[in-house]
Design an enzyme around this catalytic site. Structure first.
Site, PDB file in Angstrom:
ATOM      1  N   CYS A  10       0.832   5.509   0.797  1.00 25.28           N
ATOM      2  CA  CYS A  10      -0.116   4.487   1.244  1.00 25.28           C
ATOM      3  C   CYS A  10      -0.079   4.461   2.760  1.00 25.28           C
ATOM      4  O   CYS A  10       1.005   4.439   3.357  1.00 25.28           O
ATOM      5  CB  CYS A  10       0.271   3.122   0.675  1.00 25.28           C
ATOM      6  N   LEU A  11      -1.257   4.470   3.376  1.00 31.71           N
ATOM      7  CA  LEU A  11      -1.302   4.478   4.840  1.00 31.71           C
ATOM      8  C   LEU A  11      -0.780   3.157   5.411  1.00 31.71           C
ATOM      9  O   LEU A  11      -0.427   3.115   6.586  1.00 31.71           O
ATOM     10  CB  LEU A  11      -2.731   4.757   5.316  1.00 31.71           C
ATOM     11  N   HIS A  57      -6.096  -2.262  -3.771  1.00 33.09           N
ATOM     12  CA  HIS A  57      -6.059  -2.875  -2.429  1.00 33.09           C
ATOM     13  C   HIS A  57      -7.044  -4.044  -2.348  1.00 33.09           C
ATOM     14  O   HIS A  57      -6.752  -5.062  -1.719  1.00 33.09           O
ATOM     15  CB  HIS A  57      -6.447  -1.842  -1.359  1.00 33.09           C
ATOM     16  N   GLN A  62      -7.211  -2.720   4.569  1.00 33.53           N
ATOM     17  CA  GLN A  62      -6.234  -1.976   5.385  1.00 33.53           C
ATOM     18  C   GLN A  62      -6.635  -1.930   6.860  1.00 33.53           C
ATOM     19  O   GLN A  62      -5.801  -1.640   7.710  1.00 33.53           O
ATOM     20  CB  GLN A  62      -6.060  -0.546   4.853  1.00 33.53           C
ATOM     21  N   GLY A  99      -7.859   8.318   1.035  1.00 30.32           N
ATOM     22  CA  GLY A  99      -8.579   7.099   0.686  1.00 30.32           C
ATOM     23  C   GLY A  99      -8.264   6.014   1.698  1.00 30.32           C
ATOM     24  O   GLY A  99      -7.318   6.144   2.488  1.00 30.32           O
ATOM     25  N   HIS A 116      -5.906   3.229  -6.877  1.00 27.18           N
ATOM     26  CA  HIS A 116      -5.073   2.756  -5.762  1.00 27.18           C
ATOM     27  C   HIS A 116      -5.929   1.929  -4.785  1.00 27.18           C
ATOM     28  O   HIS A 116      -5.516   0.860  -4.335  1.00 27.18           O
ATOM     29  CB  HIS A 116      -4.458   3.986  -5.074  1.00 27.18           C
ATOM     30  N   GLU A 117      -7.141   2.432  -4.491  1.00 22.33           N
ATOM     31  CA  GLU A 117      -8.002   1.740  -3.512  1.00 22.33           C
ATOM     32  C   GLU A 117      -8.554   0.426  -4.077  1.00 22.33           C
ATOM     33  O   GLU A 117      -8.625  -0.576  -3.359  1.00 22.33           O
ATOM     34  CB  GLU A 117      -9.158   2.657  -3.058  1.00 22.33           C
TER      35      GLU A 117
END
Ligand code: K1U
Ligand code: ZN
Length: 171
Positions: free
Chosen positions: A92-93, A138, A50, A45, A134-135
């Protein structure tokens, strides 16, 4: 185009993102770049903040093997959450190499606008449900470490500050 992924701590990851008023060529290009960036990372994702864009756009593909299922969701909203909870070891990236068990609703129903400007609704379960939550977090300036206690969060933030200093020195 692969875009650079911001690393926590960064003020752009803490902002409430703006709704997208209209699906334009710019929004379609952003979604395409985000998918390319997500596959390259690799990840399952990615949210627009991000890559430094404070707009309500997310992309996902939680298929690990087999035919890819890329999704781009504009202005996603959770319209129903199950009472049932599930625990998943999230990453998480924007917080590389840190993983932690996070508890969230096991299923969610999400409404969004697709890249053709059409409204869509779908119920997500399993890893897709964890990932979409999660997204969307963000987009509200929330990271998975915000679900952890303050000491653990501070330890992770310090690790990330060190990583950023090392990366800056390496260029
Ligand atoms: O939003 C992000 O930072 C991407 C993140 C999404 C996510 C992972 C796990 C639970 C919830 C949300 C990632 O993709 S981290 C990398 C990852 O999970 C992965 C990488 C390669 C193969 C499989 C998974
Ligand atoms: Zn993340």
């Amino acid at each position: 185009m692969i875009r650079p992924i911001l690393i926590h701590p960064d003020p752009r990851l803490k902002k409430l993102c703006d709704p997208v008023a209209e699906i334009t060529a710019e929004v379609r290009q952003l979604a395409a770049d985000m998918l390319e960036t997500m596959y390259d990372a690799p990840g399952i994702g990615l949210a627009a903040p991000q890559v430094g864009v404070t707009k309500r756009v997310i992309v996902m593909d939680c298929i690990k093997e087999g035919t890819p299922e890329p999704m781009a969701l504009v202005n996603p909203e959770i319209i129903w959450s199950s009472e049932d909870q599930t625990v998943y070891e999230e990453g998480c990236l924007s917080i590389p190499d840190i993983y932690n068990d996070i508890t969230r609703p096991a299923e969610v129903k999400v409404r969004w606008t697709d890249l053709d400007g059409k409204q869509q609704e779908r119920q997500f379960a399993g890893i897709w449900a964890t990932c979409v939550q999660h997204e969307i977090d963000h987009l509200d300036g929330k990271l998975f470490i915000d679900y952890l206690g303050p000491l653990k969060r501070q330890m992770i933030t310090r690790k990330m500050e060190k990583l950023k200093r090392e990366r800056a020195r390496a260029v």
